[in-house]
Design a protein around this motif. Structure first.
Motif, mmCIF file in Angstrom:
data_model
loop_
_atom_site.group_PDB
_atom_site.id
_atom_site.type_symbol
_atom_site.label_atom_id
_atom_site.label_comp_id
_atom_site.label_asym_id
_atom_site.label_seq_id
_atom_site.Cartn_x
_atom_site.Cartn_y
_atom_site.Cartn_z
ATOM 1 N N GLY A 24 0.804 -1.228 0.000
ATOM 2 C CA GLY A 24 0.000 0.000 0.000
ATOM 3 C C GLY A 24 0.830 1.267 0.000
ATOM 4 N N CYS A 29 -3.067 1.410 -4.027
ATOM 5 C CA CYS A 29 -3.889 0.198 -3.986
ATOM 6 C C CYS A 29 -5.334 0.550 -3.654
ATOM 7 C CB CYS A 29 -3.355 -0.771 -2.943
ATOM 8 S SG CYS A 29 -1.727 -1.421 -3.350
ATOM 9 N N ILE A 62 -5.109 1.417 1.719
ATOM 10 C CA ILE A 62 -5.872 0.857 0.609
ATOM 11 C C ILE A 62 -7.171 1.657 0.519
ATOM 12 C CG2 ILE A 62 -6.967 -1.209 -0.345
ATOM 13 C CD1 ILE A 62 -4.222 -2.120 0.166
#
Length: 165
Positions: A24, A29, A62
């Motif tokens: 991440g 992401c 994320i």
């Protein structure tokens, strides 16, 4: 920074590997809301400890999106038996103009390959982070060992050799 969409399988395995945070940080992401629901919301409602840990790992690393409909995603998914999460992964891939998808679902990967959509599996992600110097060789090997029982033996062996080089 590459844009990467993860499906539930990829997210869970990378969470178990211990490198989700680093992935991440190294890439942009994202997951669709359905993947969050499948992996975290449902897991928490069933009191799976891993779901609580995974939620902590993705916070701030994320991004979670509600993807918009995509003609291309619908065309690729047409007539295929995809789950809701996989369909949303495809929509998000096109919606955010992502660079790749991470999954370890063999039938989904076959679909991506047929559609010429770039993808890699969790073991490949660990190899890539090791090769780019984001994690040390030992960390890469440990991450692979943590998911060894969750991935195919040939995939594990190949990834392990690539990390050791």
């Amino acid at each position: 920074m590459s844009k990467i969409v993860l499906d539930s399988d990829g997210l869970i395995k990378l969470g178990k590997s211990g490198i989700l945070k680093i992935l991440g940080e190294a890439h942009s992401c994202m997951i669709p809301k359905e993947v969050f629901k499948e992996t975290i919301s449902q897991g928490k409602s069933e009191l799976y400890e891993d779901a609580f840990k995974l939620e902590e790992e993705i916070k701030g690393r994320i991004n979670i999106y509600e993807p918009t409909e995509s003609f291309m995603a619908d065309k690729i998914a047409e007539g295929k038996s995809l789950g809701k999460g996989e369909k949303e992964v495809l929509h998000l891939f096109f919606d955010k103009k992502a660079d790749a998808i991470i999954s370890d679902d063999r039938s989904f990967l076959n679909l991506l390959e047929d559609a010429e959509i770039p993808f890699f599996n969790p073991a490949n992600a660990i190899v890539e982070l090791t090769k780019r110097g984001k994690i040390k060789k030992e960390e890469g090997l440990n991450a692979l060992d943590r998911i060894k029982g969750l991935i195919r033996k040939d995939v594990y062996e190949k990834a392990k050799k690539e990390v050791e080089i």
